[in-house]
Design an enzyme around this catalytic site. Structure first.
Site, PDB file in Angstrom:
ATOM      1  N   LEU A  80      -3.006   1.782   2.505  1.00 28.90           N
ATOM      2  CA  LEU A  80      -3.579   2.081   1.070  1.00 28.90           C
ATOM      3  C   LEU A  80      -2.291   1.772   0.310  1.00 28.90           C
ATOM      4  CD1 LEU A  80      -5.955   5.073   1.016  1.00 28.90           C
ATOM      5  CD2 LEU A  80      -6.597   2.632   1.406  1.00 28.90           C
ATOM      6  N   ASP A  81      -2.287   1.000  -1.007  1.00 27.06           N
ATOM      7  CA  ASP A  81      -1.381   0.969  -1.839  1.00 27.06           C
ATOM      8  C   ASP A  81      -0.948   2.443  -2.351  1.00 27.06           C
ATOM      9  OD1 ASP A  81      -1.444  -1.681  -1.685  1.00 27.06           O
ATOM     10  OD2 ASP A  81      -2.891  -1.717  -3.478  1.00 27.06           O
ATOM     11  N   ARG A  82       0.238   2.562  -2.800  1.00 30.09           N
ATOM     12  CA  ARG A  82       0.969   3.757  -3.174  1.00 30.09           C
ATOM     13  C   ARG A  82      -0.138   4.807  -4.156  1.00 30.09           C
ATOM     14  NH1 ARG A  82       6.940   4.994  -5.242  1.00 30.09           N
ATOM     15  NH2 ARG A  82       6.723   7.147  -6.017  1.00 30.09           N
TER      16      ARG A  82
END
Length: 294
Positions: A135-137
């Site tokens: 997942l993105d940050r």
């Protein structure tokens, strides 16, 4: 980390070599090589056997996967993680916002990998950090971590074969149509190492299915399912549709109501890599998104 598995050989597998049997159980060539080089890695009735051994009905094959060294250069950091589920093979985490997955320049000790390293170190365990769905940050929600090399190779293969069903929830600008499928290839934006864009000439196929759940405050609350897994796929596809995610500063989203992209990994459905049990996990929508929806 040590994982021991026992297999009682039935009529379906009698007559196969151990190599053939392990392949059918999802072991990769790399894992088989590792196990056969491990002291007592493959045993029947307490005696070490080779991978060319022909299995007989009623034999019990014991496989020992011993990993004595965890991920190197990951500093354990005492920051709590929300664990949804854990057994000998997998760890399901509900990731918070503002948490990168892997250490990088500027993010040396504040990543999920650092937090997981501390969690296992506190138990006296060393684990290689194997994150299956990234997942993105600032994307919140469910992540699968593999705790050993066997579950890691099986789950990675399941991702490639699209056998892990992923559902995301997002809040996008405007009133999106009730449902649909976006089939638009994605490529790296020219002159950027981060940005992605829809590119019908150079992009890789990307498919996203969506259903509108609710309309609120000039926004739409949307459920999305990924058929492919390109970098920033949902964010790029929503921008392409003219309904950028709220808070998504990278792709022009409205930052007034939320300080990050309003995207949450809501549900994961898949077969357990070892037991083959059907697993189904849901992570409730986080507070910042729920305030907007309500």
């Amino acid at each position: 980390m040590k994982r021991i598995l026992s297999y009682e050989i039935n009529e379906d597998y009698a007559g196969l070599s151990i190599q053939e049997f392990l392949k059918q159980q999802g072991y990769s060539t790399k894992v088989i090589t590792y196990v056969k080089r491990t002291d007592m890695g493959l045993c029947i009735h307490g005696e070490r056997v080779r991978t060319n051994h022909i299995l007989r009905l009623g034999e019990v094959l014991k496989v020992s996967i011993v990993e004595e060294v965890g991920s190197i250069n990951i500093v354990p950091t005492n920051i709590p993680i929300q664990i949804v589920y854990e057994d000998e093979d997998i760890l399901i985490i509900n990731k918070a916002a503002d948490v990168p997955i892997h250490p990088s320049q500027g993010n040396f000790d504040n990543t999920l990998a650092n937090m997981v390293a501390y969690y296992f170190e506190a138990q006296g365990e060393k684990v290689v950090f194997r994150c299956i769905n990234r997942l993105d940050r600032d994307t919140t929600g469910l992540l699968i971590l593999a705790k050993n090399m066997l579950s890691g190779c099986i789950l990675s293969d399941m991702m490639v074969k699209r056998e892990i069903q992923r559902e995301y929830h997002a809040i996008v600008s405007g009133h999106i149509v009730e449902s649909g499928t976006i089939d638009a290839p994605i490529a790296r934006e020219v002159a950027s190492t981060i940005l992605r864009c829809v590119d019908f000439e150079n992009g890789e196929r990307a498919v996203t299915h969506f259903n509108r759940l609710k309309i609120t405050n000039e926004c739409s609350y949307v459920a999305l399912k990924l058929e492919t897994g390109r970098t920033h796929q949902i964010r790029v596809h929503m921008q392409y549709m003219g309904h950028t995610l709220l808070g998504d500063s990278l792709y022009g989203g409205d930052k007034d109501r939320i300080g990050r992209q309003a995207l949450h990994s809501y549900r994961l459905q898949f077969k357990h890599p070892i037991t083959k049990e059907i697993l189904d996990f849901i992570a409730p929508i986080p507070v910042d998104m729920r305030k907007i929806i309500e």
